[in-house]
Design an enzyme around this catalytic site. Sequence first.
Site, mmCIF file in Angstrom:
data_model
loop_
_atom_site.group_PDB
_atom_site.id
_atom_site.type_symbol
_atom_site.label_atom_id
_atom_site.label_comp_id
_atom_site.label_asym_id
_atom_site.label_seq_id
_atom_site.Cartn_x
_atom_site.Cartn_y
_atom_site.Cartn_z
ATOM 1 N N HIS A 99 -16.226 50.103 30.111
ATOM 2 C CA HIS A 99 -17.135 49.268 30.897
ATOM 3 C C HIS A 99 -18.563 49.808 31.000
ATOM 4 O O HIS A 99 -19.451 49.104 31.495
ATOM 5 C CB HIS A 99 -16.543 49.014 32.288
ATOM 6 C CG HIS A 99 -16.774 47.624 32.790
ATOM 7 N ND1 HIS A 99 -16.054 47.059 33.810
ATOM 8 C CD2 HIS A 99 -17.680 46.666 32.413
ATOM 9 C CE1 HIS A 99 -16.499 45.819 34.034
ATOM 10 N NE2 HIS A 99 -17.484 45.569 33.205
ATOM 11 N N ASP A 122 -12.775 42.673 38.169
ATOM 12 C CA ASP A 122 -12.440 44.094 37.996
ATOM 13 C C ASP A 122 -11.607 44.585 39.176
ATOM 14 O O ASP A 122 -11.795 44.131 40.306
ATOM 15 C CB ASP A 122 -13.767 44.889 37.938
ATOM 16 C CG ASP A 122 -13.655 46.230 37.243
ATOM 17 O OD1 ASP A 122 -12.613 46.893 37.375
ATOM 18 O OD2 ASP A 122 -14.623 46.615 36.565
ATOM 19 N N HIS A 124 -11.992 47.539 40.021
ATOM 20 C CA HIS A 124 -12.937 48.537 40.547
ATOM 21 C C HIS A 124 -14.292 47.890 40.816
ATOM 22 O O HIS A 124 -14.566 46.800 40.331
ATOM 23 C CB HIS A 124 -13.099 49.667 39.520
ATOM 24 C CG HIS A 124 -11.800 50.241 39.045
ATOM 25 N ND1 HIS A 124 -11.163 49.767 37.916
ATOM 26 C CD2 HIS A 124 -11.012 51.214 39.549
ATOM 27 C CE1 HIS A 124 -10.026 50.446 37.738
ATOM 28 N NE2 HIS A 124 -9.907 51.335 38.720
ATOM 29 N N ASP A 126 -17.183 49.675 40.176
ATOM 30 C CA ASP A 126 -18.103 50.286 39.200
ATOM 31 C C ASP A 126 -19.501 50.455 39.788
ATOM 32 O O ASP A 126 -20.513 50.220 39.134
ATOM 33 C CB ASP A 126 -18.107 49.479 37.896
ATOM 34 C CG ASP A 126 -16.767 49.547 37.182
ATOM 35 O OD1 ASP A 126 -15.945 50.424 37.540
ATOM 36 O OD2 ASP A 126 -16.508 48.723 36.271
ATOM 37 N N HIS A 139 -18.237 54.801 32.989
ATOM 38 C CA HIS A 139 -17.684 53.429 33.132
ATOM 39 C C HIS A 139 -17.445 53.050 34.593
ATOM 40 O O HIS A 139 -17.198 51.881 34.879
ATOM 41 C CB HIS A 139 -16.420 53.225 32.271
ATOM 42 C CG HIS A 139 -15.159 53.756 32.859
ATOM 43 N ND1 HIS A 139 -13.904 53.253 32.547
ATOM 44 C CD2 HIS A 139 -14.931 54.766 33.725
ATOM 45 C CE1 HIS A 139 -12.979 53.933 33.205
ATOM 46 N NE2 HIS A 139 -13.566 54.853 33.910
ATOM 47 N N ASP A 227 -13.297 43.060 33.159
ATOM 48 C CA ASP A 227 -12.554 44.288 32.885
ATOM 49 C C ASP A 227 -11.076 43.879 32.917
ATOM 50 O O ASP A 227 -10.604 43.328 33.924
ATOM 51 C CB ASP A 227 -12.904 45.296 33.994
ATOM 52 C CG ASP A 227 -12.262 46.658 33.807
ATOM 53 O OD1 ASP A 227 -11.164 46.724 33.233
ATOM 54 O OD2 ASP A 227 -12.866 47.642 34.273
ATOM 55 N N ASP A 229 -8.564 45.386 33.484
ATOM 56 C CA ASP A 229 -7.764 45.960 34.559
ATOM 57 C C ASP A 229 -7.849 45.156 35.865
ATOM 58 O O ASP A 229 -7.196 45.487 36.857
ATOM 59 C CB ASP A 229 -8.075 47.451 34.772
ATOM 60 C CG ASP A 229 -9.452 47.737 35.381
ATOM 61 O OD1 ASP A 229 -9.982 46.900 36.127
ATOM 62 O OD2 ASP A 229 -9.993 48.829 35.101
ATOM 63 N N GLU A 272 -12.530 47.258 28.203
ATOM 64 C CA GLU A 272 -11.447 48.180 28.594
ATOM 65 C C GLU A 272 -10.103 47.898 27.930
ATOM 66 O O GLU A 272 -9.075 48.419 28.377
ATOM 67 C CB GLU A 272 -11.298 48.255 30.127
ATOM 68 C CG GLU A 272 -12.519 48.804 30.878
ATOM 69 C CD GLU A 272 -12.669 50.338 30.825
ATOM 70 O OE1 GLU A 272 -11.709 51.016 30.393
ATOM 71 O OE2 GLU A 272 -13.753 50.843 31.180
#
Length: 300
Positions: A99, A122, A124, A126, A139, A227, A229, A272
């Site tokens: 990312h 995402d 996360h 980030d 990332h 992303d 994830d 990712e």
Amino acid sequence: MNRKISIVGVPCDYGQQRRGVDMGPSAIRYAGLQQRLVNLGFEVEDEGNIQVIERNAIDQKDEKLLNLDEVIKVNTALAEKVYEVVKKDHTPLVLGGDHSIAIGTLAGLSMKYKNMGVIWFDAHADLNTPETTPSGNIHGMPLATSIGLGHKRLTSILHGEPKIKAENIIIIGGRSIDEGERELIKTRGIKIYTMHEIDRLGMTHVMEETVNYFKQNQIDGMHLSLDLDALDPLYTPGVGTPVAGGITYRESHLAMEMIQESGLLTSAEFVEVNPILDERNKTADVAVALIGSLFGETLV
Ligand SMILES: NC(=[NH2+])NCCC[C@H](N)C(=O)O
Ligand SMILES: [Mn+2]
Ligand SMILES: [Mn+2]
């Protein structure tokens, strides 16, 4: 959105420490990306990959931001490429890579869009900076970087101004947020729909609010940074930092369909995908299926 799509691959794994995510662009292409878009009536130009120096050739320096020089090199080249793509009025579709490459994508897009909305799909946020990062992995920093926070050499890629405004960011799917990121979300008023809100309101409501919010802000472009994830690892096991309790396959398709329906989308990136950690390219297959919905596939 322009009906001409430019695909840009970024085989970069320098933003984190697990090998394999550099093979992401290849796995996504292999999963049938181009044909899928052609079937939807798009003219598709594959611009190939951004050149990334082989990782074996680099000795890991003892630095706070891991592989900083390489990340800067890749993102500078990517930013220039994305700028080229938007200059010729094509729709950029960027394939990661980890990312950290969003730093370059957003820098390139910022040359054209001055009030761009960003959907950050995402697990996360980030939003780490060199001061707050628990890992040193870049990332985990692209959103902070893009609003102008972090290492000067990262925030000044292509130009020295912030690439996007904090109030034009909407994070969807968050469920692993670090302390420093929490602080930034509060102080900068960054909008986030965590899994709590998705469960509570439902994805339909979340996406309706997202689209309305961007319309209110009178954005001049909309970028989706997805992303893999963000989804539950059940559906996308091939990612470096999986977090349980994620968005379902169906919810994610619905979100893509609603972004398409909004008519606001002007660019996207899918990041990712790590084929080494994957099961028979399952995660790249999901990426391509989501791209299908994002660009207009319907069930009937
Ligand atoms: N793009 C990602 N998968 N980022 C994961 C970041 C994880 C953690 N917040 C960190 O800063 O290291
Ligand atoms: Mn993530
Ligand atoms: Mn991410």
